[in-house]
Structures are given as structure tokens and as C-alpha cells.
Write a protein that holds these residues in place. Structure first.
Motif, short mmCIF file in Angstrom:
data_model
loop_
_atom_site.label_atom_id
_atom_site.label_comp_id
_atom_site.label_asym_id
_atom_site.label_seq_id
_atom_site.Cartn_x
_atom_site.Cartn_y
_atom_site.Cartn_z
N THR A 1 0.85 -1.19 0.00
CA THR A 1 0.00 0.00 0.00
C THR A 1 0.89 1.24 0.00
N ILE A 2 0.27 2.36 -0.27
CA ILE A 2 0.97 3.63 -0.08
C ILE A 2 0.45 4.24 1.21
N HIS A 3 1.36 4.41 2.14
CA HIS A 3 0.97 4.88 3.46
C HIS A 3 1.55 6.26 3.70
N ALA A 4 0.69 7.23 3.98
CA ALA A 4 1.19 8.59 4.20
C ALA A 4 1.26 8.89 5.69
N LYS B 1 2.95 5.41 -7.33
CA LYS B 1 1.89 4.48 -7.73
C LYS B 1 2.45 3.29 -8.49
N SER B 2 3.43 3.57 -9.37
CA SER B 2 3.96 2.45 -10.14
C SER B 2 4.77 1.51 -9.25
N LEU B 3 5.38 2.07 -8.21
CA LEU B 3 6.10 1.22 -7.26
C LEU B 3 5.12 0.28 -6.57
N LYS C 1 -4.39 12.37 -2.91
CA LYS C 1 -4.33 11.87 -4.27
C LYS C 1 -3.80 10.43 -4.34
N VAL C 2 -2.73 10.15 -3.60
CA VAL C 2 -2.08 8.86 -3.81
C VAL C 2 -2.16 7.88 -2.63
N ALA C 3 -2.34 8.38 -1.42
CA ALA C 3 -2.21 7.47 -0.28
C ALA C 3 -3.40 6.52 -0.18
N ASP C 4 -3.13 5.28 0.28
CA ASP C 4 -4.22 4.37 0.60
C ASP C 4 -4.63 4.56 2.05
N GLU C 5 -3.62 4.66 2.89
CA GLU C 5 -3.90 4.84 4.31
C GLU C 5 -3.05 5.98 4.85
N ILE D 1 -2.11 9.02 15.41
CA ILE D 1 -3.54 8.76 15.31
C ILE D 1 -3.74 8.03 13.99
N GLY D 2 -4.50 6.96 14.04
CA GLY D 2 -4.73 6.25 12.78
C GLY D 2 -4.28 4.80 12.89
N PRO D 3 -4.08 4.12 11.80
CA PRO D 3 -4.22 4.59 10.42
C PRO D 3 -5.68 4.77 9.99
N PHE D 4 -5.87 5.70 9.11
CA PHE D 4 -7.19 5.93 8.53
C PHE D 4 -7.17 5.50 7.08
N ASN D 5 -8.29 4.97 6.66
CA ASN D 5 -8.42 4.68 5.25
C ASN D 5 -8.76 5.98 4.52
N LYS D 6 -8.05 6.24 3.43
CA LYS D 6 -8.23 7.53 2.79
C LYS D 6 -9.67 7.79 2.37
N SER D 7 -10.31 6.75 1.86
CA SER D 7 -11.65 6.95 1.33
C SER D 7 -12.63 7.40 2.40
#
Lengths: 513, 340
Positions: free
Chosen positions: A37-40, A190-192, A211-215, A225-231
């Protein structure tokens, strides 16, 4: 079952504590990153983001806590340990060898095969190969010292990617880049992910996080605090989690009647280097009470212009008139005494002296004023008083003024530089990419200060690669392209962003890179 | 805390060098106990030896101060040796020519004059660095060597005192010399000059705008320029002070001890000054104990050769060890700083 939480996550950092002397950087911080995943990680300056990932990368050691990678408890004692676990980190600060070429920086350092003879050709081939793979086109033979900050950042990222880590950590990878370059990086993240890698990245820009993070993990005062799902999150909610308060909106429109007399006049400024014209026909005037925004990408000449304006470079032609005086060839001391201040983009080499103490950094622009010294001797009491004041303004009142400046975090250092220049009380303050490393709250405070200066009849010039970063305070935009002013926009509150971007990239030609 | 660490490291270097001395004496000497006793305690057994130790430290204080005055701004003066030697020759010539009538005035004029001469010599290298980007490390060293040979040829030629058994100029007028503190061997007024110079530099570096700017230039030239420091001017001032103090080292020695220019009298003052400066880590006040330590090694070795069976060259060996250790450590620190 408890075991599952360990298996589910690629990386799990549990109850991590870290103290630096008196300061607690991490308090019971947790990081849970799912595989692929991409985690911010987002948060205010000195919230502990960098410290957390630096522990993961083996650069810092935690005082307490556990780290689990792929369901196995691990001990990370050094950067080497971390590398063995497949973790690669791109640092916030550039650490390239300036005199080496891009290819040399990528491969010659830490060659894994000492018996193989290093030829320029092989280096170049390898470099080209990896750049193609990650869709970055840089000339492998150009010296790093000749690259823009943005390009240097790309090299830095490539250098980590070439080791093929499974987990990639990026500490503010886009903070140096303009929008287009940042887009590049985000696309690459994203390509990674598509390739099956796990990405952790730290950012100040909530828009790119969304724009890019999943969580997303939010950090505040060393806690997580978190992780939160971006959506399930909105930008507003994130902002509130980071600062615990609402964003204040600004309504500023250009009002020519409020501006005063002419303070700065630039006439036909020109700069050549080795027969190449890098800056040409730059002319404009600035009035008191005006905030001027200057926009342009890496090689548009903006940075060059700012440096010439402050006197760090001497122009090849043209005139700079400040308050009616020709200052084209005056040195920086004279400019400062006439009332010009400057916040440079390169805060670690130009804007500050990392090996000097904090107070030595703070008093540099007032060292000859009665605030600090008699004409020859420094007044220690006044210095300490003044430094404490500056540190309080920067929100780091507990720092010891005798510590070296390198003990400050990137954001704190930037705030210190900005505060120092503002307190120097100049009539014209030039900001070069000031948002670098600032969180949203600090950025807002900076804008407040700009407006205060404006109301006091002083002038501000601010350069930026983000066209909408200062759109709420700037009266007028000048846009640089290929060493010339390509257009000018009055900020009447109805600026068409598309037109600005068009001007920045030059209407006909395509952007390089 | 960092200062404490630095202090410990310096102490470690000093201890290592003394251990080295003990080992060498124990191996070489037939009667190590008495040699060791002479080496360590000799300089403190009576005021005469003690005074001579202090006397020996005077030129080192000046050269040490000279090196650090340049070093704080990143000006690496390797021409100290030549500056010491050449300025004292110029001072001697002037003293011989004009000193007869006004000896007491010239006691003050000559040190100042040699300061100016040494400083000017050093400023040549500063100028080459600023205007042409020639490293002062090379240019100051080479200019220094040229000056040493030039001075030697003058001493052996037109200035030679025919009646003297050694290569030296005639004696200066009798009253043109520093008063000397009888009870303390050769100790002379020069030590007050040295203390004053050190105190002044200490105040300048810690408390003045000039000192602040000098340190800033040494630590980050770009930032200094950005802060409005006139970097070239500061470098020139540093170069001048650096050569100036070195210039005083020789003249003070001549006015205090030799009373004439003797060929090779200053041998090693410049190099030992670098070691003294590195040990004191560019804090002027620490130059005093550092130079006394170096002088102690010198006098201790003499004692060990008089009252034991060592040769005076022992001091050179130990000084070399100290020199290697401090320079190695500084170089290490320099590269460590760079890697950041």
C-alpha cells in the motif's frame, strides 16, 4: 486473535518512545502499514514524523518499543540492518556529492562489485537503464552541482530505488519540487505500488496525500492517530486532526489605491553565464504596500533573479534601483542596511550556518544594530534576550541558544530564518520558496506577517513553484519563463489558474522533463 | 557536554604522549628512574628552571595565537615559520640602524613593526587566495620558505658579525632589550606582551562583532556572505592578525633573550605553534597552558639529558607524537564535519 494483526501488516511499529535529551520526540507512537500500500504520514512540524521513519531506517534507535516486519519481530540497530530487511529511505535533505556526475552519484558510491572495473560507460549504461525504468530523464553525465534542487531530489530517490528495496520510505519527497515534478514522483509512487512494493511517505501537502495514499497516519506531538483509510477521510478532517483547529480563509484583493510610492525598480536586468543568456529583459516596478508573487519552474530564471536582487550574484547588465538609489553593485551589507531582507531557498547552506550556535544564526542580520551590540562589542545579555524572543516566536522556546543550529528540525530552522528576517524589519522582504518545510499553520502565520508588512507600507516579493500557494495574499504575479518575464497577472480575485500554468510552461513549447 | 568531551580528548592526547615519553625513557635510559624524575619534575625543582620553561613558552603563545587567528576564519597559515624569522630580521635591522638614540621607544616600536611585517607577508597569501583562488596552504608555506632563505643569506652576508663564532648579526644597542625577571632565569617582559595579546584576542573573538564575523566566515562562507559579512575583508584581517602575531614571536624572543638575530634561532616555533593552536582548539585562553605544556616537554628533555642519560632530542620525539595525534584528530574531525 492477536497473531493476525502481526501477520496482516508488512510493517508494525508498536509503542515506540524516543527522547532527545529533554525533548520527547515520540510518545507511544504506533505505525501499521499494510503490505503493498501507499501509506502517508502527515503532521505539523516537529510532530515526530521524521523520527519515526528514521527509526525504521536504522538511523535513530528507539528508546522503547517493538518493530515487526512481515510478522517477524526484528531489531534494527543500524542502517545496514534496515537495508537487509529490504527497507530503503530517501532523506529529506540532499546528500549527494556535488562534484560527481549523476551516474557516479547513483552507482560509483557503494559499488557492490569491487573487482569490476568502473568505466564511465558502464556507469552511464546502468544509470540510463534505471532512469528509463522509473521514467526519469536526466542526463547521466551532468554534474550534480549543475542540477536544480528538483533534479537533485530525483537523483536522491533513484539512488535508493537502485537497491531494489521492498519497503520504500520517502521523507518529504516533493517538498523541493514544482507541481509537474511532484506529479512525476506521485506517479512513480503508484507504479512502485503496482510492482508490489510498500511505500511510506511523509508529506505536508494534504492534496497530494489525498491523491495517492491508501492509508494515512496522523502525527501530533509525538503521538500517532490512525491509520485511517483515505476513502473515509476528507482533507478538512485531516487538517483538524493535525492541528485541532479550522483553517482560516483570507479574502484579499488587489487595490491599487492602497499602494504607495515606488520602492523598487528593475531595469533590463540580464545575466550571462559562459556565453549563455540565463536572464534577459527583466524590468518591473514594485510599490510600497505591495506583495508581488514571482512564479516559474526550475530553470525559468526565478532563482537566479532572486539571488541577483539580493546581491548574491552580480548581473551582467541592467539596473536595480531601491528607494531611489542604484544598488546594482552594492554589496549585501549595504542592501541590508538600506532595508532589504532575504529568505533563501537553500536554508541549510545559505540561510543558516548549521555548525554555528542558534544565537549566532539569529543575530546575523542585526549584529551591528543597537539591539545587539555597541559599535564594536556584542552585548551578551541583549543577544540572549533577543534570541529567546525569536525562539519563542518560532514555538521552540525551550531550545538552548548555545546548541548548534543543526539540532533544529527542518521546519523549525525555516521558521527561525523567516522570523529572523522579519524581525530585521526590512522595507522589502524577499522570500524564495518560503513554504519549504512549513506546515499549514506556520504557512498561515507567514501569510499574516506578509499582510501586516503590506499594511505598514512595506513590500514583499515571494517566489514559488506552486501557483496557488500564495494566491490568497499576493497582489500581482510575475511569471518567468526561460529567463524572461512572460506575463503579468493582477490578482483581482478571479485569476484563471489555467492561464497561469500556461504562462509558466510557455504557451507553445513543452516543458523539459 | 560537547566541550567536556573535547577537553577529555585533548587530555587523552596529552596523556598518550606522556606515556610515550615514559616508554621511550624506560627503554633507552640506563637509569630510567632518575631520568624520568628529571624529565617530569626537573622543570619544577627551582624557580630558575621554571622560569626558563615559561620563557620558552612565550614564542609558542604568539605563534599559536597567530595560527588560530587565521584558522577561525578558515585561513590556514602554514607560513608561520617564515613570518617569525623574517619579521624578526627586519626588526633587528631597524633596531641596529636606529635603536641607538631612542632605545626605550624602540622596545615598543619593534614588536609593533614586526607585527606589521609578519601580517603583511601573510596578507600576500590572503590576497592570492581572494584574487586568484590560490590556496593559502601552499602559497604561505612557499613564501615562508623563500623568506627563511632570504633572511639566512642576509645574516650570512651583509649583516654577519665577523667577530661572532656563530652565524649572527651584531648585538642590538644595550638598552634595547626587555627587562628580565632575575629570579626566574631568562624570563622577560615578553610574557606580558604574550598574555595581553592572548587576552585581547580572546575578547575580540568572544565578544566583538569582528570576532563573530571571523568565526562565521570560518564556519560557513556562503551564510556569512548572505548575512552581509564582507568575507574578503574578514579573510584579509585574519591573515594579517595571523602573520602579525607570528611576526611578534621572533622579535619578542630576540629582545628578551638573544639580543641579536641568530641564524635558526626560531627553528620550529611556527610548527609547534600549529600544534599549540590545535590543542587549544582555537580558544585563545587555552593557548597559555598548551604552550607551557610544549615548553615543559622541551625543558623536561633538557633536564633528562643533564641529570639523566637522555638526549635533548627526546622533546622533539614527544612533540612529534603530540603533533601527529592532534593533527590526525583535527583531520578526522574535518572530514567528519564534511560528510554531513
Amino acid at each position: 486473535m492477536k497473531g493476525s494483526i502481526f501477520m496482516d501488516h508488512h510493517i508494525l511499529m508498536k509503542n515506540v518512545w524516543k527522547k532527545f535529551g529533554e525533548i520527547t520526540a515520540l510518545r507511544d507512537a504506533n505505525l501499521m502499514v499494510k503490505r503493498n500500500t501507499i501509506h502517508a504520514i502527515v503532521g505539523e512540524n516537529s510532530a515526530g514524523k521524521s523520527t519515526l521513519v528514521r527509526i525504521l531506517a536504522g538511523i535513530e534507535r528507539m528508546d522503547k518499543g517493538e518493530i515487526w516486519i512481515s510478522g517477524r519481530k526484528v531489531k534494527i540497530r543500524s542502517a545496514r540492518d534496515s537495508l537487509k530487511l529490504g527497507i530503503g529511505m530517501v532523506h529529506q535533505h540532499l546528500a549527494l556529492i556535488e562534484d560527481f556526475t549523476v551516474a557516479e552519484n547513483l552507482f560509483a558510491v557503494g559499488m557492490d562489485d569491487p573487482l569490476n572495473i568502473v568505466t564511465k560507460r558502464r556507469l552511464r549504461q546502468n544509470a540510463t537503464k534505471i532512469m528509463e525504468r522509473f521514467q526519469m530523464n536526466l542526463n547521466p553525465d551532468s554534474k550534480v552541482s549543475s542540477l536544480s534542487l528538483g533534479e537533485k531530489q530525483k537523483v536522491e530517490i533513484l539512488r535508493v530505488l537502485k537497491d531494489e528495496p521492498k519497503i520504500i520510505i520517502l521523507d518529504e519527497p516533493t517538498s523541493l519540487l514544482n507541481d509537474m515534478e511532484a506529479e512525476d514522483i506521485l506517479r512513480m509512487l503508484k507504479s512502485l505500488k503496482m510492482e508490489g512494493k510498500t511505500v511510506i511517505f511523509i508529506s505536508h501537502r494534504l492534496d497530494e496525500v489525498m491523491k495517492v495514499a491508501d492509508e494515512i497516519t496522523v502525527m501530533r506531538n509525538g503521538r500517532t492517530i490512525g491509520p485511517f483509510n483515505k476513502s473515509r477521510m476528507s482533507e478538512e478532517e485531516l487538517f483538524r486532526l493535525m492541528f485541532g483547529e479550522e483553517r482560516t480563509e483570507f479574502e484579499v484583493k488587489y487595490d491599487e489605491s492602497k499602494t504607495g510610492e515606488k520602492i523598487l525598480e528593475i531595469k533590463n536586468l540580464r545575466y550571462d553565464q559562459k556565453g549563455r543568456v540565463l536572464l534577459e529583459d527583466v524590468s518591473f516596478t514594485l510599490r510600497r504596500g505591495e506583495i508581488l508573487g514571482i512564479l516559474g519552474f526550475s530553470e525559468s530564471g526565478v532563482d537566479l533573479f532572486m539571488e541577483i536582487l539580493f546581491g548574491l550574484r552580480i548581473p551582467s547588465g541592467g539596473r536595480i534601483i531601491f528607494k531611489g538609489e542604484d544598488i546594482t553593485f552594492k554589496d549585501i551589507m549595504d542592501r541590508r542596511e538600506l532595508g532589504i531582507g532575504f529568505v533563501p531557498a537553500d536554508r541549510r547552506r545559505v540561510g543558516s550556518c548549521l555548525d554555528c550556535s542558534i544565537w549566532e544564526n539569529v543575530v546575523v542580520n542585526v549584529r551591528k544594530s543597537p539591539k545587539i551590540s555597541g559599535c564594536f562589542f556584542l552585548n551578551t545579555n541583549k543577544i540572549m534576550e533577543y534570541t529567546t524572543k525569536v525562539l519563542r516566536i518560532c514555538g521552540i522556546a525551550t531550545m538552548d541558544p548555545d546548541l548548534p543550529a543543526k539540532s533544529l528540525s527542518g521546519g523549525s530552522l525555516q521558521r527561525l530564518i523567516i522570523a529572523r528576517e522579519i524581525l530585521g524589519d526590512p522595507d522589502l522582504l524577499i522570500f524564495q520558496e518560503p513554504s519549504w518545510g512549513l506546515d499549514m499553520l506556520s504557512l498561515q502565520l507567514l501569510k499574516d506577517e506578509m499582510l501586516r508588512m503590506k499594511n505598514e507600507g512595506k513590500s514583499v516579493i515571494v517566489s514559488s513553484k506552486d501557483y496557488d500557494e500564495f494566491v490568497d495574499v499576493v497582489d500581482r504575479f510575475l511569471i518567468f519563463h526561460k529567463g524572461k518575464i512572460s506575463s503579468e497577472f493582477l490578482n483581482d480575485g478571479r485569476i484563471d489558474k489555467a492561464r497561469i500554468v500556461e504562462a509558466m510552461v510557455g504557451k507553445v513549447e513543452k516543458m523539459r522533463g | 557536554m560537547r566541550r567536556g568531551k573535547e577537553f577529555l580528548r585533548t587530555l587523552g592526547i596529552i596523556c598518550l604522549s606522556l606515556i610515550f615519553a615514559i616508554v621511550v625513557i624506560s627503554i633507552v635510559s640506563e637509569d630510567p628512574i632518575s631520568s624520568l624524575k628529571a624529565f617530569f619534575l626537573g622543570p619544577f625543582t627551582n624557580l630558575y628552571f621554571f622560569g626558563n620553561m615559561l620563557t620558552l613558552s612565550i614564542p609558542l603563545m604568539f605563534t599559536g595565537l597567530g595560527f588560530s587567528a587565521g584558522f577561525v576564519s578558515g585561513y590556514f597559515n602554514l607560513g608561520l615559520e617564515g613570518q617569525v624569522y623574517f619579521s624578526s630580521l627586519v626588526a633587528t635591522i631597524l633596531g641596529l640602524q636606529l635603536g641607538e638614540n631612542n632605545p626605550y621607544l624602540f622596545i615598543l616600536i619593534l614588536p609593533v613593526l614586526s607585527f606589521v611585517v609578519g601580517g603583511s607577508v601573510s596578507m600576500i597569501s590572503g590576497m592570492l587566495k581572494i584574487k586568484h583562488g590560490i590556496s593559502e596552504v601552499i602559497s604561505s608555506f612557499l613564501i615562508g620558505i623563500i623568506l627563511i632563505h632570504l633572511a639566512n643569506s642576509l645574516i650570512e652576508g651583509p649583516l654577519l658579525d665577523e667577530n661572532s663564532p656563530i652565524s649572527a648579526t651584531p648585538y642590538l644597542p644595550k638598552d634595547l632589550s626587555f627587562p628580565n625577571f632575575e629570579a626566574f632565569g631568562n624570563l622577560h617582559l615578553g610574557i606580558l606582551f604574550a598574555f595581553c595579546s592572548i587576552l585581547i584576542m580572546d575578547v575580540v573573538l568572544r565578544r566583538s562583532v569582528l570576532g563573530y564575523e571571523m568565526k562565521l566566515v570560518g564556519k560557513n562562507e556562503l551564510f556569512s556572505r548572505y548575512g552581509g559579512v564582507k568575507v574578503e575583508r574578514i579573510l584579509m584581517i585574519s591573515a594579517f592578525l595571523s602573520g602579525g602575531f607570528a611576526g611578534m614571536a621572533g622579535t619578542v624572543d630576540i629582545l628578551g633573550i638573544h639580543h641579536r638575530m641568530v641564524r635558526g634561532f626560531s627553528y620550529g616555533y611556527g610548527w609547534n605553534g600549529i600544534a599549540v593552536a590545535l590543542i587549544s582548539r582555537n580558544r585563545p585562553l587555552f593557548i597559555i597552558p598548551a604552550s607551557i605544556f610544549f615548553a615543559f616537554l622541551e625543558v623536561g628533555s633538557q633536564m633528562a639529558s643533564i641529570f639523566g642519560d637522555m638526549t635533548p632530542e627526546l622533546s622533539k620525539m614527544i612533540q612529534a607524537v603530540v603533533f601527529y595525534l592532534v593533527t590526525a584528530e583535527s583531520i578526522f574531525r574535518f572530514f567528519k564535519g564534511r560528510r554531513r
